[in-house]
Motif scaffolding. Sequence first.
Motif, short mmCIF file in Angstrom:
data_model
loop_
_atom_site.label_atom_id
_atom_site.label_comp_id
_atom_site.label_asym_id
_atom_site.label_seq_id
_atom_site.Cartn_x
_atom_site.Cartn_y
_atom_site.Cartn_z
N VAL A 163 -4.46 -34.50 -52.69
CA VAL A 163 -4.79 -35.64 -51.84
C VAL A 163 -5.41 -35.12 -50.54
CG1 VAL A 163 -3.85 -37.54 -50.49
CG2 VAL A 163 -3.00 -37.12 -52.79
N LEU A 164 -6.46 -35.79 -50.08
CA LEU A 164 -7.08 -35.48 -48.80
C LEU A 164 -7.10 -36.72 -47.92
CD1 LEU A 164 -10.27 -33.46 -49.89
CD2 LEU A 164 -8.08 -32.52 -49.09
N CYS A 165 -7.22 -36.52 -46.62
CA CYS A 165 -7.48 -37.64 -45.73
C CYS A 165 -8.94 -38.04 -45.91
CB CYS A 165 -7.25 -37.24 -44.27
SG CYS A 165 -5.55 -36.78 -43.87
N ASP A 166 -9.22 -39.30 -45.64
CA ASP A 166 -10.60 -39.77 -45.73
C ASP A 166 -11.49 -38.96 -44.78
OD1 ASP A 166 -12.20 -42.28 -46.87
OD2 ASP A 166 -12.89 -41.89 -44.82
N LYS A 167 -12.73 -38.77 -45.15
CA LYS A 167 -13.64 -37.95 -44.35
C LYS A 167 -13.91 -38.53 -42.97
CE LYS A 167 -15.91 -36.16 -48.49
NZ LYS A 167 -17.16 -36.09 -49.28
N THR A 168 -13.68 -39.84 -42.79
CA THR A 168 -13.89 -40.47 -41.48
C THR A 168 -12.72 -40.22 -40.54
OG1 THR A 168 -12.92 -42.56 -42.24
CG2 THR A 168 -15.29 -42.28 -42.52
N VAL A 169 -11.59 -39.76 -41.11
CA VAL A 169 -10.40 -39.47 -40.32
C VAL A 169 -10.45 -37.99 -39.88
CG1 VAL A 169 -7.87 -39.43 -40.35
CG2 VAL A 169 -9.12 -41.16 -41.66
N PRO A 170 -10.04 -37.66 -38.66
CA PRO A 170 -10.12 -36.28 -38.19
C PRO A 170 -9.55 -35.23 -39.13
CG PRO A 170 -9.61 -37.71 -36.36
CD PRO A 170 -9.61 -38.58 -37.58
N CYS A 171 -8.37 -35.49 -39.76
CA CYS A 171 -7.80 -34.48 -40.66
C CYS A 171 -8.67 -34.32 -41.90
CB CYS A 171 -6.36 -34.81 -41.04
SG CYS A 171 -6.15 -36.26 -42.09
N GLY A 172 -9.31 -35.40 -42.35
CA GLY A 172 -10.21 -35.32 -43.49
C GLY A 172 -11.50 -34.60 -43.16
N ALA A 173 -12.02 -34.85 -41.97
CA ALA A 173 -13.25 -34.18 -41.53
C ALA A 173 -13.00 -32.67 -41.38
CB ALA A 173 -13.72 -34.76 -40.21
N ALA A 174 -11.82 -32.31 -40.86
CA ALA A 174 -11.49 -30.90 -40.70
C ALA A 174 -11.32 -30.22 -42.06
CB ALA A 174 -10.20 -30.76 -39.89
N ALA A 175 -10.67 -30.92 -43.01
CA ALA A 175 -10.49 -30.36 -44.36
C ALA A 175 -11.83 -30.14 -45.03
CB ALA A 175 -9.62 -31.29 -45.19
N GLN A 176 -12.73 -31.10 -44.88
CA GLN A 176 -14.06 -30.97 -45.48
C GLN A 176 -14.83 -29.82 -44.86
OE1 GLN A 176 -15.00 -32.87 -48.22
NE2 GLN A 176 -16.54 -31.24 -48.29
N LYS A 177 -14.65 -29.62 -43.57
CA LYS A 177 -15.31 -28.51 -42.88
C LYS A 177 -14.83 -27.17 -43.43
CE LYS A 177 -16.15 -26.65 -38.23
NZ LYS A 177 -15.88 -26.81 -36.78
N ALA A 178 -13.53 -27.07 -43.67
CA ALA A 178 -12.96 -25.84 -44.22
C ALA A 178 -13.46 -25.60 -45.65
CB ALA A 178 -11.44 -25.90 -44.20
N LEU A 179 -13.54 -26.68 -46.44
CA LEU A 179 -14.02 -26.56 -47.83
C LEU A 179 -15.49 -26.15 -47.86
CD1 LEU A 179 -12.30 -29.73 -49.32
CD2 LEU A 179 -11.86 -27.36 -50.04
N ASP A 180 -16.28 -26.76 -46.98
CA ASP A 180 -17.71 -26.43 -46.93
C ASP A 180 -17.92 -24.98 -46.52
OD1 ASP A 180 -18.32 -29.01 -47.64
OD2 ASP A 180 -18.80 -29.68 -45.60
N ALA A 181 -17.12 -24.51 -45.55
CA ALA A 181 -17.24 -23.13 -45.09
C ALA A 181 -16.88 -22.15 -46.19
CB ALA A 181 -16.34 -22.90 -43.88
N SER A 182 -15.98 -22.57 -47.09
CA SER A 182 -15.56 -21.71 -48.21
C SER A 182 -16.41 -21.93 -49.45
CB SER A 182 -14.09 -22.00 -48.55
OG SER A 182 -13.28 -21.80 -47.43
N LYS A 183 -17.36 -22.86 -49.36
CA LYS A 183 -18.24 -23.23 -50.48
C LYS A 183 -17.43 -23.66 -51.70
CE LYS A 183 -21.98 -20.22 -48.92
NZ LYS A 183 -22.91 -19.09 -49.25
N LEU A 184 -16.38 -24.46 -51.40
CA LEU A 184 -15.53 -24.98 -52.46
C LEU A 184 -15.76 -26.48 -52.64
CD1 LEU A 184 -12.16 -23.21 -51.51
CD2 LEU A 184 -13.69 -22.61 -53.40
N LYS A 185 -15.71 -26.92 -53.86
CA LYS A 185 -15.85 -28.34 -54.16
C LYS A 185 -14.53 -28.84 -54.72
CE LYS A 185 -18.73 -31.75 -56.50
NZ LYS A 185 -19.91 -31.98 -57.38
N LEU A 186 -14.01 -29.86 -54.07
CA LEU A 186 -12.71 -30.39 -54.47
C LEU A 186 -12.80 -31.90 -54.63
CD1 LEU A 186 -9.61 -30.15 -54.81
CD2 LEU A 186 -9.42 -30.27 -52.33
N THR A 187 -12.34 -32.39 -55.77
CA THR A 187 -12.31 -33.83 -56.01
C THR A 187 -10.85 -34.28 -56.00
OG1 THR A 187 -14.29 -33.68 -57.40
CG2 THR A 187 -12.96 -35.70 -57.57
N PRO A 188 -10.42 -34.93 -54.91
CA PRO A 188 -9.01 -35.33 -54.81
C PRO A 188 -8.71 -36.55 -55.67
CG PRO A 188 -10.22 -36.12 -52.91
CD PRO A 188 -11.19 -35.29 -53.71
#
Length: 277
Positions: A163-188
């Motif tokens: 489970v992830l926070c929505d991308k519009t929520v700060p915790c979701g935006a931060a998680a997406q930033k970490a995933l993008d930096a790691s070049k990982l694709k995750l479908t929650p």
Amino acid sequence: MTRSVRRTRRSRRMVQVAGVSAATLLALSACSSSDDSSSAKPDASASSSSDKLSGTVTVFAAASLKESFTALGKDFEKAHPGTKVNFSFGGSDSLAASITGGAPADVFASASPKTMKIVTDAGDAAGTPSAFVRNQLEIATLPGNPDKVSSLKDLTKSGLKVVLCDKTVPCGAAAQKALDASKLKLTPVSYEQDVKSALTKVELKEADAAVVYKTDVNAAGDKVEGVGFPESADAINEYPIVQLKGTQNADAAQAFIALVQSADGQKVLTEAGFLKP
């Protein structure tokens, strides 16, 4: 005119002058006493009224601040008898939308400068927001970490319910930033509107893992287990706080913000896992 008559008139004049002088002195003394009394009373009342806070303070705050701010609210009420702190916790983007939509509030504490900007751009902030803490992501797993999650990459395993926070929520935006930096694709399996909702999915065993804040993992106690990951260092969120323009209790709002930024307030926040600004 005889000497006896002159002596009698002179005596009368001396008595009259003495009487007038005494009356004058009494009048001046009374005026002086009255002036001193009246000048002292306003100063004393003004001092006591300026130092005393009262009324309700309504604080809109990011969900991740729930435990810390609730504790600080109790401290505030104890320090200022006659005050009441009401909180509305939730996703920072939803709270910002409520404020710009006219919801009555005195203070806004956001989980990111981006969501705070929604409020400042709308002209609803009474001053310049100031950062008071930072927060870092962590992976929350089921107790005992049965799926052996040890990295962000492990969350991409087939069959793992994340489970992830929505991308519009700060915790979701931060998680997406970490995933993008790691070049990982995750479908929650779901995107949640705030960090507490994401964590609850794991607590209820409706998900195997969630990317949330370290502070939320700490607050959950033994209901979850936290797993750190190095990519989180590049996705730390800064939390700003500001008094709102529509406040009905500016003095109390300023005092609450001062408590948050004080040494005592910072101690409560750092003990909860927040990082200093």
